[in-house]
Design an enzyme around this catalytic site. Structure first.
Site, PDB file in Angstrom:
ATOM      1  N   GLY A 115       0.564  -5.186 -16.978  1.00  0.00           N
ATOM      2  CA  GLY A 115      -0.095  -3.813 -17.013  1.00  0.00           C
ATOM      3  C   GLY A 115       2.251  -3.316 -17.503  1.00  0.00           C
ATOM      4  CG  ASP A 146      17.449  -0.513 -31.170  1.00  0.00           C
ATOM      5  OD1 ASP A 146      16.018  -1.134 -30.640  1.00  0.00           O
ATOM      6  OD2 ASP A 146      17.983   0.428 -30.593  1.00  0.00           O
ATOM      7  CG  LEU A 147      10.344   1.135 -31.171  1.00  0.00           C
ATOM      8  CD1 LEU A 147      10.241   2.734 -31.340  1.00  0.00           C
ATOM      9  CD2 LEU A 147       9.309   0.541 -31.700  1.00  0.00           C
ATOM     10  CB  ALA A 207      -0.967  -0.484   1.263  1.00  0.00           C
ATOM     11  CG  HIS A 252       5.240 -11.958 -13.029  1.00  0.00           C
ATOM     12  ND1 HIS A 252       4.020 -11.369 -12.508  1.00  0.00           N
ATOM     13  CD2 HIS A 252       6.046 -11.621 -11.270  1.00  0.00           C
ATOM     14  CE1 HIS A 252       3.999 -11.126 -11.257  1.00  0.00           C
ATOM     15  NE2 HIS A 252       5.230 -11.069 -11.074  1.00  0.00           N
ATOM     16  NE  ARG A 290      25.203 -16.600 -19.472  1.00  0.00           N
ATOM     17  CZ  ARG A 290      23.658 -16.225 -20.313  1.00  0.00           C
ATOM     18  NH1 ARG A 290      23.729 -15.163 -20.195  1.00  0.00           N
ATOM     19  NH2 ARG A 290      23.450 -17.429 -20.613  1.00  0.00           N
TER      20      ARG A 290
END
Length: 534
Positions: free
Chosen positions: A223, A441-442, A63, A282, A507
């Site tokens: 989101g 690339d963007l 919260a 996720h 890694r």
């Protein structure tokens, strides 16, 4: 400030928003939906509808650090109505001034916003009460009803609570807080159970009290800008449609890496582990968006129907298709990196809970059968990164000898530095005619310099106000995901499977890289994407 109404088609960014109960409309300009600009005043006097947002767990970290700041950002940018009341509810003895003091450091308040901050907290109240005793909820209901229009207000209940009190809280909401003129929406934070049985128990409990349309199971990953972009990339571009299948794609690697350990949260983390904490929710949500068939519309249920079809095509995971790891400290480093998972005082001694996992899945349908979907997630790794990497098959009939032609990859970088780029072969600059790896690339930070990206929670909380369930988890999605993961989770726990140790800041276990290579993903050490904005 604009008044917020439910959209006719919830998933569309329509310029007209409606309240479906009173059939009232207010015209918004495009800027009203831009989180960087306040909404203009409506041209016509709107219908008056009150809103109450109840924050259960108001004294907790979620919260303080996320939900109250999110509400502030939406309020600041004119995306919430003036006639809204926020109520914090918790067992702690506190008041609104104390909530403000705890929350302000996370709200990113500008000097010019000071007056609006005062207004925001003037809309807030606090009710102290038990989560198990009805009396606190009756006090809460009385508080809501005491506001102008409170008996007819639309009500949102956010459960930022441990799952141990979900059943009590939702039962008390149903018993004491739902007899009024407006709608009710309940936002539930993960974890949604620990396995198939506990998830089904919770789902059955919720379905006995509420309809599915009342429930918003929030997974903040849905989101995120680049996760939401998957739908557009896949279904608004002709170039990807014909090649998005097992004939052209060799493997899909979905990665989530964090460069820090449990940092005092080990007591909570140890109850769930990396598989429950990240992979089962996720990463699996991202997998379904990558793999799903084209839905018949943007309607939330049409999209979620296709996601469920993907899940139904996946067999339960086994240990043979996994590598598990747990980090140890790096004695040559300083600070937290010197400490391993078991050095965290909040972690039980001798814990074998994985902090790293790699798993391979096969989607047994016509489009994907035989294509490995590899999910990788871990803590205390070498970098912060979340991305989807679609690797295409080798070019047939390579005329450039020597193995210099590498596989093409489409990469959707979720965080940090949101980007979409395609790894491809071009001619080496200069006189030679040899192939070299490069990218188209963007990068969002260069292409959209003036856009202030909203936080994932901002998008999702606003979705709840507007009634869009597109980015929320449906009960059958949840059930299918737990069906896939529960057997292996029980096997790990019952047989006390020991994870492979790896050093903080690496890694992960070297066995994981071998596993990924064995299952069809080819890592090219000759190429590394360079963020052009650094």
């Amino acid at each position: 400030m604009g008044i917020l109404y439910q959209e006719v088609t919830p998933v569309e960014q329509s310029s007209v928003k409606y309240d479906i109960s009173n059939n009232c409309a207010v015209e918004f300009t495009k800027e009203a939906l831009d989180a960087t600009k306040p909404a203009p005043a409506p041209q016509e006097p709107p219908c008056h509808i009150d809103y109450t947002f109840v924050m259960y767990g108001a004294s907790g970290d979620l919260a303080k650090k996320k939900i109250f700041p999110t509400l502030w950002w939406l309020y600041r940018d004119g995306l919430l109505p003036d006639n809204i009341h926020f109520i914090g509810y918790a067992r702690s003895k506190m008041n609104v001034n104390q909530i403000r003091e705890k929350t302000i450091p996370f709200m990113k308040v500008k000097e010019s916003d000071k007056g609006k901050v005062d207004s925001f907290f003037q809309h807030m109240s606090y009710v102290q009460g038990s989560y198990t005793d009805e009396s606190g909820f009756r006090d809460l209901n009385s508080k809501i009803n005491s506001f102008p229009g409170g008996t007819k207000a639309n009500r949102l209940f956010y459960l930022a609570l441990p799952p141990t009190v979900f059943e009590d809280v939702t039962r008390n909401i149903h018993t004491t807080c739902m007899e009024h003129g407006g709608w009710n929406r309940i936002i539930i934070e993960k974890p949604f159970g620990r396995d198939f049985d506990s998830s089904e128990k919770l789902s059955n409990h919720l379905s006995s009290l509420f309809k599915e349309e009342h429930l918003y199971r929030i997974d903040h990953y849905l989101g995120k800008e680049m996760v939401q972009n998957l739908l557009i990339l896949r279904f608004a571009n002709r170039i990807f449609g014909p090649i998005w299948n097992r004939d052209n794609i060799a493997s899909v690697l979905i990665t989530f890496k964090e460069p820090f350990g449990t940092a005092g949260r080990g007591g909570y983390f140890d109850q769930f582990g990396i598989i429950r904490d990240v992979m089962q929710n996720h990463l699996f949500q991202v997998l379904t968006l990558v793999a799903m068939e084209k839905p018949v519309s943007k309607d939330a249920d049409d999209i979620r129907d296709e996601k469920v079809k993907v899940l139904k095509s996946i067999k339960p995971l086994t240990l043979d298709d996994m590598v598990l790891g747990q980090y140890t400290g790096d004695p040559d480093s300083e600070g937290d990196k010197k400490l391993g998972y078991l050095d965290d005082e909040t972690v039980p001694k001798g814990s074998i809970t994985p902090t790293f996992a790699v798993a391979k899945f096969n989607i047994r349908n016509e489009r994907w059968d035989g294509v490995p979907f590899i999910l990788k997630c871990g803590k205390a790794l070498n970098e912060r990164k979340a991305e989807v990497r679609v690797q295409f098959r080798d070019v047939p009939g390579d005329i450039f000898n020597g193995g210099t032609v590498k596989r093409n990859e489409l990469v959707i970088r979720v965080q940090p530095n949101e980007a979409v780029y395609c790894k491809m072969m071009t001619k080496t600059p200069g006189m030679r005619v040899d192939p070299v790896e490069t990218e188209m690339d963007l990068s969002y930070s260069s292409r959209y310099k003036d856009v202030n990206m909203p936080d994932a929670y901002e998008r999702l909380v606003l979705d709840v106000f507007t009634g869009s369930q597109l980015n929320f988890v449906r009960s059958d999605e949840l059930s299918e995901a737990w069906r896939i993961f529960t057997p292996v989770l029980h096997k790990i726990e019952n047989e006390k499977v020991k994870p492979i140790l790896y050093t903080y800041g690496t890694r992960g276990p070297s066995e994981a890289d071998d596993f990924i290579k064995k299952n069809g993903f080819e890592y090219s050490s000759t190429y590394k994407w360079i963020n052009p904005n650094l």
